[in-house]
Design a protein around this motif. Structure first.
Motif, PDB file in Angstrom:
ATOM      1  N   GLN A  33       0.843  -1.188   0.000  1.00  0.00           N
ATOM      2  CA  GLN A  33       0.000   0.000   0.000  1.00  0.00           C
ATOM      3  C   GLN A  33       0.878   1.237   0.000  1.00  0.00           C
ATOM      4  OE1 GLN A  33      -2.504   0.334   3.440  1.00  0.00           O
ATOM      5  NE2 GLN A  33      -3.841   1.853   2.502  1.00  0.00           N
ATOM      6  N   LYS A  34       0.527   2.208  -0.823  1.00  0.00           N
ATOM      7  CA  LYS A  34       1.283   3.456  -0.879  1.00  0.00           C
ATOM      8  C   LYS A  34       0.866   4.379   0.260  1.00  0.00           C
ATOM      9  CE  LYS A  34       1.955   3.517  -5.849  1.00  0.00           C
ATOM     10  NZ  LYS A  34       1.762   4.287  -7.077  1.00  0.00           N
ATOM     11  N   THR A  35       1.781   5.249   0.637  1.00  0.00           N
ATOM     12  CA  THR A  35       1.494   6.215   1.701  1.00  0.00           C
ATOM     13  C   THR A  35       0.347   7.127   1.301  1.00  0.00           C
ATOM     14  OG1 THR A  35       3.828   6.167   2.284  1.00  0.00           O
ATOM     15  CG2 THR A  35       2.539   7.958   3.186  1.00  0.00           C
ATOM     16  N   ALA A  36       0.263   7.490   0.047  1.00  0.00           N
ATOM     17  CA  ALA A  36      -0.803   8.386  -0.419  1.00  0.00           C
ATOM     18  C   ALA A  36      -2.184   7.755  -0.262  1.00  0.00           C
ATOM     19  CB  ALA A  36      -0.565   8.751  -1.878  1.00  0.00           C
ATOM     20  N   ASP A  37      -2.260   6.431  -0.262  1.00  0.00           N
ATOM     21  CA  ASP A  37      -3.550   5.749  -0.128  1.00  0.00           C
ATOM     22  C   ASP A  37      -3.926   5.475   1.322  1.00  0.00           C
ATOM     23  OD1 ASP A  37      -3.635   5.688  -2.891  1.00  0.00           O
ATOM     24  OD2 ASP A  37      -2.678   3.712  -2.989  1.00  0.00           O
TER      25      ASP A  37
END
Length: 96
Positions: A33-37
Motif C-alpha cells: 500500500q502506498k502512503t498516499a492511499d
C-alpha cells in the motif's frame, strides 16, 4: 579508545531517526500500500492546518517567554560579597 567512540553519538542518533521514521506509518503494509492511499478520511486539511497553526503559535509564545526570561536573568546583578571579617567560620562536620 575515546577517539574511536567519537562517531557513536552520530550513529546512535541516525539509528534513532531511522527507527522513528519507520514507525511513523505503522498502518502501511510495506510494498502493498502506498502512503498516499493510507490517509484517514476523517482528518481534513483544515484540521491539519489548524493544529499546525496552534503548535506554531504555542511554540512561538514559549520561545518569546523563554527569551525574555533568559535576558532578564542574564542582566541581573550578582549579589554583593560579604566582608571577610563578617563571615563566620563553618561549623565542623563529622567525616568518615
Amino acid at each position: 579508545m575515546a577517539i574511536w567512540c567519537l562517531p557513536l553519538p552520530f550513529l546512535v542518533n541516525t539509528a534513532g531517526w531511522i527507527l522513528t521514521e519507520n514507525g511513523r506509518q505503522p498502518w502501511i503494509v510495506q510494498g502493498l500500500q502506498k502512503t498516499a492511499d493510507a490517509n484517514s478520511p476523517s482528518v481534513t486539511a483544515a484540521a491539519i492546518l489548524t493544529s499546525l497553526l496552534i503548535f506554531l503559535v504555542l511554540y512561538g509564545v514559549l520561545g518569546v517567554v523563554d527569551w525574555i526570561l533568559m535576558a532578564r536573568y542574564a542582566r541581573r546583578e550578582l549579589p554583593a560579597e560579604e566582608a571577610a571579617d563578617e563571615v563566620e567560620a563553618p561549623a565542623p562536620a563529622p567525616t568518615y
